[in-house]
Design an enzyme around this catalytic site. Structure first.
Site, PDB file in Angstrom:
ATOM      1  N   CYS A  38       5.428  -4.619   8.142  1.00  0.00           N
ATOM      2  CA  CYS A  38       5.741  -3.677   9.218  1.00  0.00           C
ATOM      3  C   CYS A  38       7.236  -3.364   9.272  1.00  0.00           C
ATOM      4  CB  CYS A  38       5.210  -4.184  10.557  1.00  0.00           C
ATOM      5  SG  CYS A  38       5.118  -2.854  11.783  1.00  0.00           S
ATOM      6  N   GLU A  62      -1.174 -10.379   8.695  1.00  0.00           N
ATOM      7  CA  GLU A  62      -1.208 -11.720   9.318  1.00  0.00           C
ATOM      8  C   GLU A  62      -2.171 -11.764  10.500  1.00  0.00           C
ATOM      9  OE1 GLU A  62       1.059  -9.525   9.893  1.00  0.00           O
ATOM     10  OE2 GLU A  62       1.602  -9.614  12.011  1.00  0.00           O
ATOM     11  N   HIS A  95      -0.348  -5.030   9.606  1.00  0.00           N
ATOM     12  CA  HIS A  95      -0.120  -6.436   9.939  1.00  0.00           C
ATOM     13  C   HIS A  95      -1.221  -7.328   9.364  1.00  0.00           C
ATOM     14  CE1 HIS A  95       3.368  -6.422  12.695  1.00  0.00           C
ATOM     15  NE2 HIS A  95       2.995  -5.168  12.938  1.00  0.00           N
TER      16      HIS A  95
END
Ligand code: MN
Length: 244
Positions: A110, A215, A213
């Site tokens: 990001c 994660e 994202h």
């Protein structure tokens, strides 16, 4: 042989006079741990200290957060520019150059992909809704883990090789994106509105940047988990090459 250590940069959060410091979302730690790495949080003191701390790491994640100060890519601030943190910009610009020079595997997420591009001479779209014609909704209003738009992946890219897909679903929590791409990077994924969603380094260094994202998706999405597994694999190779 120990597990590879993955340094993660954070956002700078100031709650009040007695609570301020670096903040990293738990999802980064969990994703690194689940892929076999040891996550550690990197402090923001100054660029020199950042390079000393990353010297203790086998891999690096540049995490999401504040907008990059447009000063670093030669623009004036757009009305929709969000909060910036120049110290973080300076630290991360130094980290990108250092990681590439030392072949420290890098996953930029990001804001991370944005600062990687700026560090290498690229520029940013400061606000997608006002600067891209007919944009998608890139600031989703559902939970972070939820995929909300498609991304087309360049065939033959490192990213395509890792994911074994040419089209994937991603989450989207950004109002900025890459504009002019640094010469050392190549675009490897785009959304249907033309917004750049991933780049990778053209040299021998392992450096991938994604605008979404992973994660926050990795716990439930095997493709996103693979990105972290690849980072840990490369970081383990780095660790071995240093120790040999
Ligand atoms: Mn997006």
């Amino acid at each position: 042989m120990r597990k590879p250590v993955i340094g993660i940069t954070g956002a700078f959060v100031k709650h009040n006079a007695s609570m301020e410091g670096v903040y990293v979302h738990q999802d980064y730690h969990k994703s690194v741990a689940a892929a076999g790495g040891i996550p550690i949080v990197l402090p923001f003191i100054d660029p020199e200290m950042a390079l000393e701390t990353v010297a203790l790491c086998d891999g690096l994640i540049l995490s999401g957060g504040e907008d990059v100060d447009p000063l670093y890519y030669g623009e004036e601030p757009h009305l929709q520019l969000g909060p910036t943190m120049p110290l973080r910009d300076e630290v991360e610009i130094a980290l990108v150059k250092h990681a590439l020079a030392r072949q420290i595997p890098l996953l930029a997420i990001c804001r991370g992909v944005q600062i990687m591009n700026v560090a290498l001479g690229g520029t940013l779209i400061q606000d997608i809704p006002s600067q891209v014609s007919q944009p998608l909704q890139h600031s989703q209003r559902v939970e972070r883990s939820r995929d909300t738009h498609w991304v087309a992946i360049e065939k033959g890219s490192r990213l395509a090789e890792i994911l074994k897909e040419d089209k994937i679903r991603v989450n989207s929590l950004h109002h900025q994106a890459l504009k002019d791409v640094a010469s050392e990077l190549r675009v490897v994924a785009k959304a249907s509105d033309g917004v750049i969603e991933a780049v990778e380094h053209t040299g021998s260094a392992f450096a991938i940047g994604v605008q979404w994202h992973p994660e926050s998706m990795a716990a439930s999405n095997p493709l996103m988990h693979k990105l972290f597994v690849e980072l840990i694999l490369r970081s383990r190779e780095k660790l071995h090459s240093v120790q040999d």
